[in-house]
Design an enzyme around this catalytic site. Structure first.
Site, PDB file in Angstrom:
ATOM      1  N   PRO A  79       0.849  -1.170  -0.061  1.00 24.60           N
ATOM      2  CA  PRO A  79       0.092   0.085  -0.080  1.00 24.60           C
ATOM      3  C   PRO A  79       0.885   1.425   0.018  1.00 24.60           C
ATOM      4  CG  PRO A  79      -0.991  -1.636   1.561  1.00 24.60           C
ATOM      5  CD  PRO A  79       0.410  -2.112   0.977  1.00 24.60           C
ATOM      6  N   CYS A  80       0.617   2.107  -0.994  1.00 27.35           N
ATOM      7  CA  CYS A  80       1.204   3.208  -1.102  1.00 27.35           C
ATOM      8  C   CYS A  80       1.056   4.417  -0.230  1.00 27.35           C
ATOM      9  CB  CYS A  80       1.206   3.934  -2.468  1.00 27.35           C
ATOM     10  SG  CYS A  80      -0.235   4.711  -2.922  1.00 27.35           S
ATOM     11  N   GLN A  81      -0.401   4.432   0.407  1.00 24.13           N
ATOM     12  CA  GLN A  81      -0.762   5.629   1.096  1.00 24.13           C
ATOM     13  C   GLN A  81       0.087   5.958   2.170  1.00 24.13           C
ATOM     14  OE1 GLN A  81      -2.661   3.092   0.433  1.00 24.13           O
ATOM     15  NE2 GLN A  81      -4.089   3.870  -0.733  1.00 24.13           N
TER      16      GLN A  81
END
Length: 357
Positions: A79-81
């Site tokens: 996940p890049c958040q």
């Protein structure tokens, strides 16, 4: 060259789809989101799926699905958040920042021939003592050669301006990177018109009867008026003062918010809120609504027969989180184009001893 793939943090399967389109075999997907898991199972019936948190999985579980011959690739698009500039509430203690270290656990133990990671460009700015720097150091210590670049998806045929950090590692070999195919003196950039111009019209809040994924979110009366006042490719600069939000009064920034896409340019980057008119330049070029789930998926280069599961909000989040399949395909093609003389895969039984973790 036969390459089998285990797709960690698979989401709905953008990476898997691109790799499969390139000719790789998809062994398994791993993700703990139930709706993404349902989408993945629906579109990759040939693959085993672990609907699990990677932090709760053992290395031995993954080893069981690996073939005894051919080459193996692990994809780990965490996940890049936690690293995204869109996330203004970034927390250095966000547990998602440790997921790359969890992925490292499987790579070091099982020594796949290739490793691919995709994330937002901000990830490398955390510093070489951050998650990415430590991951690269671990790969190099395990015998991998690593290449890491920021790629613009639009340079590979994706109709979207999407900058992504792509890491490719090869065990004992130079790591390949794909060469751009579009932009500059190459082919023209793909545009919104090229990909979605022929989809049937729908209104805000409607779902097309022949495609449950060609569905658009509703608009408030005020946002509908704003949409009417916004030309193709334009934004709030064309609005009368009574349509402006208080926070936009005298503020020139965030011009993509409440904007429409332009037919003859690439789209803005699809995010997890790509179905919301108020969260980016996601207005349809000339229909008075935000883009539909199907349109967003197509702009990510998912095929029109790819089916998503979950609520409309969840399906939009899956699309926004996905690696564009066409970009993944270009990365896979670069790997498959490597000279075959660069060595054979070490038999699984001769690799590092696997201990449950």
């Amino acid at each position: 060259m036969k390459v089998s793939v285990v797709d960690f943090f698979s989401g709905c399967g953008g990476t898997s789809l691109g790799f499969r389109n390139a000719g790789m075999s998809i062994l398994a997907g791993i993700d703990n989101d139930p709706n993404a898991a349902a989408t993945y199972r629906r579109n990759f019936p040939e693959a085993k799926f672990f609907e699990r948190d990677i932090r709760e999985m053992s290395v031995a579980e993954v080893k069981k699905v690996l073939p005894r011959s051919g080459k193996i690739l692990f994809s780990g698009c965490a996940p890049c958040q936690p690293f995204s500039k869109q996330n203004r509430g970034r927390d250095d203690n966000d547990p998602r920042r440790s997921l790359l270290t969890e992925f490292e656990r499987f790579v070091v133990a099982l020594k796949p021939d290739y490793v691919v990671v995709e994330n937002v460009p901000g990830m490398q700015k955390v510093g070489m003592d951050g998650p990415l720097g430590r991951f690269i150091a671990a790969l190099e210590a395990a015998g991998y050669k690593v290449e890491c670049k920021v790629l613009d998806a639009s340079h590979f045929g994706v109709p979207q301006r999407r900058l992504r950090l792509v890491l490719v590692a090869a065990l004992g070999d130079a790591a390949p990177m794909p060469n751009p195919t579009h932009g500059g003196k190459r082919q023209p950039l793909s545009t919104v018109r090229d990909w979605i111009r022929d989809l049937p019209q729908i209104a805000a809040g409607e779902t097309h009867p022949d495609d449950p994924d060609h569905a658009a979110m509703s608009l408030s009366e005020l946002n509908y008026r704003r949409m009417l006042a916004t030309p193709e490719g334009g934004g709030r600069e064309s609005w009368e003062e009574d349509l402006l939000l208080n926070c936009h009064q005298g503020h020139a920034g965030h011009t993509d918010v409440y904007g429409r896409l332009a037919w003859d340019r690439p789209a803005s980057a699809m995010t997890t809120r790509c179905l919301s008119y108020s969260n980016g330049r996601y207005g349809h070029p000339d229909q008075h609504r935000a883009i539909s789930l199907r349109e967003a998926a197509i702009l990510q280069t998912f095929p029109r027969d790819f089916r998503f599961s979950g609520t409309l909000t969840s399906r939009g989040r899956q699309v926004g989180n996905a690696v564009p399949p066409l970009l993944a395909q270009r990365v896979a093609e670069a790997i498959l184009a490597m000279p075959r003389s660069r060595g054979r895969r070490t038999p699984l039984t001769q690799r590092a001893e696997v201990v449950p973790a």
